[in-house]
Design an enzyme around this catalytic site. Sequence first.
Site, PDB file in Angstrom:
ATOM      1  N   LYS A   1      21.929  52.982  29.359  1.00 37.49           N
ATOM      2  CA  LYS A   1      23.286  53.514  29.523  1.00 37.49           C
ATOM      3  C   LYS A   1      23.720  53.355  30.973  1.00 37.49           C
ATOM      4  CE  LYS A   1      25.906  57.806  28.590  1.00 37.49           C
ATOM      5  NZ  LYS A   1      25.807  59.172  28.058  1.00 37.49           N
TER       6      LYS A   1
ATOM      7  N   SER B   1      28.822  60.585  24.460  1.00 35.98           N
ATOM      8  CA  SER B   1      29.246  59.527  25.361  1.00 35.98           C
ATOM      9  C   SER B   1      28.331  58.298  25.325  1.00 35.98           C
ATOM     10  CB  SER B   1      29.302  60.064  26.797  1.00 35.98           C
ATOM     11  OG  SER B   1      28.011  60.496  27.219  1.00 35.98           O
TER      12      SER B   1
ATOM     13  N   SER C   1      25.505  64.095  23.590  1.00 38.36           N
ATOM     14  CA  SER C   1      25.877  62.690  23.792  1.00 38.36           C
ATOM     15  C   SER C   1      24.821  61.667  23.404  1.00 38.36           C
ATOM     16  CB  SER C   1      26.295  62.458  25.245  1.00 38.36           C
ATOM     17  OG  SER C   1      27.530  63.077  25.480  1.00 38.36           O
TER      18      SER C   1
END
Length: 486
Positions: A78, A153, A177
């Site tokens: 990420k 997210s 997330s």
Amino acid sequence: MDLLNKTINELKNLLETKQISAYELNKFYLDRIKNIDPKIDSYLYINESVLYDAKVIDEKRANGEKLPEFAGIPIAIKDNMVTKGMPTTCASKILENFDSPYNATVVELLKEKGFLIIGKLNMDEFAMGSSCENSYYKKTKNPWDLERVPGGSSGGSAAAVAARLAPATLGSDTGGSIRQPASLCNVCGLKPTYGRVSRYGLVAFASSLDQIGPLTHNVEDAALLLSIIGKHDEKDSTSANFESKDYTVNLDKDIKGLKIGVPKEFFGEGIQPEVKEKVLSAIEQLKGLGCEIKEISLPHTEYAVAVYYILATAEASSNLARYDGVRYGFRAESNGLIDMYEKTRSIGFGDEVKRRIMLGTYVLSAGYYDAYYLKAQKVRTLIKNDYLNAFKEVDVIITPTSPTTAFKIGEKSSDPLQMYLSDIYTISLNLFGGCGISIPCGFDNNNLPIGLQIMGNYFAEEKILNVAYKFQQITDYHKKLPKIAL
């Protein structure tokens, strides 16, 4: 050779027995990314240099040199974990082209084991969102339906695993997330206990809530990656001081007699009927394995969303004050220092980030601190106590991960409150600080994935992984792929 559902250990075995080379394996994934990702948009940066690194590994293996255990296996990260030699943007204009001078601890730990970082993944800007629609660069689509969101997210991290554009990825979880996008994309997402995994090198959103964890095809890989990244780190003052362990050892332990708590508050209004049905069916399947099911109560759950969005935005407003155009990242043209601050932050941050900075600044301001921030901290303690009391009676708690399956892109972006409620089943665990995992448990009538959330007490990862693994032994939901991946 079918590589799509191979576990990390199976890939390791193929490499060690020279049935496939590290170069071939990484080229296989790079080719898939080039062919499939333009439709999904899960990657922000693709690291082509892994092919050179893979060739070096192959030469060393051919010469009989000793290699790290997982040498040559690709993994994606990420884009809020800093990586030396690659951009780290947090999907924000304000960090456009930022290249970190060091690696996050989790990246270093993976590299030490021989993993190759194949790319950086899209996300909601600064991890603020539940749909991956808040990225400055692109909107990630759900591989199961390209008109729907992948969750957030860590939407890029979940979508990449679902479409088999990486064998595994790392995400971060502040209020769900990792788990919520795992649920929406039919993958396994693990949020470790706060402090289990080092946050050094993770760009902070809310420092008392953020935690890094893996997104994988299956529970075995999640346990393996946690064994690698779950280490004490002196560089992180919030890192728990404990001995690292191998979480794969007790995965197949018998769960007969294990007590499962089912909180009544998680099955009320707002839940999609198919989600409720599949989760309750999964609980019955676990009962069939000998688990004891007990209805419990987490009475302060209704306040979790309000408490989270006060505390998280307060911490965000403080953490994001460092982005001022002076030290790094984007700098707007201006007529003086104050003008530069204002223009840089106004142009550099997206709408959702600005909204949260303003909200956080407001709740911390004189005259409102006691009414909002202090009260929220007190209610957080009540929520923690709910969990501690529950874990005196049960071993794990099971709930849906998300109240609904994936929603349409744009469906909730004009209504922030509706978007915030997407994380209603995951937020309270972050406020508590315990561990949780989301695993696939079925599909709705539109063939959209449904996730089962298994929550544990502080440092009870072995327990939740054990239950999740046993469930995957008797089901095959996690093996199903979206058409785009085939």
